[in-house]
Design a protein around this motif. Structure first.
Motif, PDB file in Angstrom:
ATOM      1  N   CYS A 141       0.847  -1.199   0.000  1.00 34.85           N
ATOM      2  CA  CYS A 141       0.000   0.000   0.000  1.00 34.85           C
ATOM      3  C   CYS A 141       0.882   1.249   0.000  1.00 34.85           C
ATOM      4  CB  CYS A 141      -0.916   0.021   1.226  1.00 34.85           C
ATOM      5  SG  CYS A 141      -2.065  -1.365   1.305  1.00 34.85           S
ATOM      6  N   ILE A 142       0.316   2.328  -0.463  1.00 33.69           N
ATOM      7  CA  ILE A 142       0.962   3.631  -0.378  1.00 33.69           C
ATOM      8  C   ILE A 142      -0.004   4.575   0.329  1.00 33.69           C
ATOM      9  CG2 ILE A 142       2.391   3.324  -2.436  1.00 33.69           C
ATOM     10  CD1 ILE A 142       0.413   5.057  -3.965  1.00 33.69           C
ATOM     11  N   LYS A 143       0.564   5.566   1.007  1.00 33.16           N
ATOM     12  CA  LYS A 143      -0.258   6.511   1.745  1.00 33.16           C
ATOM     13  C   LYS A 143      -0.206   7.866   1.064  1.00 33.16           C
ATOM     14  CE  LYS A 143      -1.161   8.274   6.386  1.00 33.16           C
ATOM     15  NZ  LYS A 143      -0.763   8.279   7.818  1.00 33.16           N
ATOM     16  N   ASP A 183      -4.126  11.412   3.995  1.00 28.46           N
ATOM     17  CA  ASP A 183      -4.703  10.590   5.058  1.00 28.46           C
ATOM     18  C   ASP A 183      -5.251   9.261   4.546  1.00 28.46           C
ATOM     19  OD1 ASP A 183      -4.159  12.579   6.898  1.00 28.46           O
ATOM     20  OD2 ASP A 183      -6.080  13.593   6.573  1.00 28.46           O
ATOM     21  N   SER A 184      -5.097   9.004   3.240  1.00 30.75           N
ATOM     22  CA  SER A 184      -5.664   7.798   2.645  1.00 30.75           C
ATOM     23  C   SER A 184      -4.588   6.751   2.388  1.00 30.75           C
ATOM     24  CB  SER A 184      -6.381   8.138   1.323  1.00 30.75           C
ATOM     25  OG  SER A 184      -7.392   9.113   1.525  1.00 30.75           O
ATOM     26  N   THR A 185      -4.910   5.508   2.648  1.00 30.12           N
ATOM     27  CA  THR A 185      -4.022   4.380   2.344  1.00 30.12           C
ATOM     28  C   THR A 185      -4.611   3.621   1.164  1.00 30.12           C
ATOM     29  OG1 THR A 185      -3.352   4.190   4.657  1.00 30.12           O
ATOM     30  CG2 THR A 185      -2.966   2.287   3.232  1.00 30.12           C
ATOM     31  N   ILE A 186      -3.832   3.486   0.082  1.00 26.13           N
ATOM     32  CA  ILE A 186      -4.335   2.926  -1.170  1.00 26.13           C
ATOM     33  C   ILE A 186      -3.510   1.701  -1.553  1.00 26.13           C
ATOM     34  CG2 ILE A 186      -4.803   3.407  -3.605  1.00 26.13           C
ATOM     35  CD1 ILE A 186      -4.936   6.368  -2.872  1.00 26.13           C
ATOM     36  N   GLU A 187      -4.184   0.663  -2.026  1.00 23.75           N
ATOM     37  CA  GLU A 187      -3.498  -0.542  -2.489  1.00 23.75           C
ATOM     38  C   GLU A 187      -2.682  -0.213  -3.733  1.00 23.75           C
ATOM     39  OE1 GLU A 187      -4.562  -5.090  -3.982  1.00 23.75           O
ATOM     40  OE2 GLU A 187      -6.138  -3.767  -3.192  1.00 23.75           O
ATOM     41  N   TYR A 188      -1.482  -0.783  -3.791  1.00 25.41           N
ATOM     42  CA  TYR A 188      -0.570  -0.467  -4.887  1.00 25.41           C
ATOM     43  C   TYR A 188      -0.109  -1.743  -5.574  1.00 25.41           C
ATOM     44  CZ  TYR A 188       3.375   1.568  -7.413  1.00 25.41           C
ATOM     45  OH  TYR A 188       4.233   1.976  -8.397  1.00 25.41           O
ATOM     46  N   THR A 237      12.286   9.095   2.273  1.00 30.28           N
ATOM     47  CA  THR A 237      11.525   9.205   1.021  1.00 30.28           C
ATOM     48  C   THR A 237      12.450   9.110  -0.184  1.00 30.28           C
ATOM     49  OG1 THR A 237       9.840  10.578   2.085  1.00 30.28           O
ATOM     50  CG2 THR A 237       9.959  10.656  -0.321  1.00 30.28           C
TER      51      THR A 237
END
Length: 293
Positions: A3-5, A8-13, A34
């Motif tokens: 996942c990547i953030k 404030d959202s965590t999204i599947e990558y 980073t």
């Protein structure tokens, strides 16, 4: 699951997906954790690279035959280059020399425009927009320059120091002034700026000089055209034209516009302070270029 953030959202990558992020910041800083996980690419053009592009544009539009000769020279090598250049007409050689002289200055125009983004984010100009503006300037034989362009050129040549430029823009940091104003005719704001200016190397002793030569500075303060007057004492000989603008800021801020016009005229020429007639059609087409991909 990887996942990547984002915020404030965590999204599947997915590893099959490439994620690109761009920024308009000229020199962004990222934390080490980073930087080691991403590839940073700087697409900002350099002055040398822009100079090469502008040279190619000028030669291709003004003297196409020279552009063709240049390509031939590149292909045939150093020895053939010398032979070919001997055959060029003196007029063509002179033209190439003039173009190179002009292009030592013109790249500053783009970077001057780019600096406007530091004033407000609304000033966003792309390289294609500048190239279109540059080509239009060639076609119309009208190049537009400004005081900021003049300053950037002098900075590159070492004639303007950054601390002096900042003082011209701000008047220095307004801390409490321990030195009493010796004159009733001199505004307190002007005296405070003079005291702060005295802390810069080339102006050391200025505060004492003003107190000792009040009569001469009073003439400068009362003059209808103070930018045409000499600075009292040894300062008129010791200070550069730009440094005299700092004196003018302190004592007669209301006359900064004619003082700056005189400065630009003496450094770049009369034509650079004469605005061209307003053309609504050209202005509108120029704005359209800002939004052209």
């Amino acid at each position: 699951m990887v996942c990547i953030k984002l915020g404030d959202s965590t999204i599947e990558y997915s590893s099959e997906f490439r994620f690109y992020i761009t920024t308009k910041l000229r020199n962004p800083h990222y934390l080490p954790e980073t930087s080691v996980k991403v590839t940073l690419v700087n697409f900002m053009i350099t002055p040398a690279g822009l100079e090469d592009q502008l040279l190619g544009i000028v030669v291709a539009r003004e003297k196409p035959e020279l552009e063709e000769q240049k390509n031939n020279l590149l292909l045939q090598g150093a020895e053939n280059k010398r032979c070919l250049w001997r055959k060029l007409k003196p007029k063509s050689i002179k033209l190439v020399w003039v173009i190179n002289q002009l292009l030592s200055i013109l790249p500053f125009c783009f970077f001057t425009i780019a600096d406007l983004a530091n004033i407000d984010p609304m000033y966003q100009y792309s390289l294609p927009w500048f190239i279109n503006l540059y080509i239009g300037s060639i076609d119309n034989s009208e190049l537009l320059f400004s005081f900021l362009l003049c300053i950037n050129i002098l900075k590159a040549e070492g004639w303007v120091k950054e601390e002096e430029w900042r003082f011209l823009l701000t008047g220095g940091i307004g801390l409490e002034n321990p030195h009493k104003n010796p004159f009733t005719w001199l505004p307190q704001k002007s005296w405070d700026e003079f005291c702060r200016l005295s802390e810069l190397g080339p102006f050391e002793g200025l505060r004492e000089s003003i107190a000792a030569e009040g009569k001469g500075f009073r003439v400068l303060f009362d003059s209808l055209n103070p930018h045409e007057e000499d600075i009292p004492g040894e300062w008129n000989e010791e200070l550069s034209d730009f440094q005299k603008l700092l004196i003018m800021r302190c004592i007669r801020f209301d006359k900064m516009i004619p003082a700056v016009q005189k400065f630009v005229m003496e450094n770049l020429g009369q034509s650079f302070i004469e605005p061209p007639p307003f053309d609504l059609g050209k202005a509108f087409s120029g704005q359209l270029l800002l939004f052209t991909p």
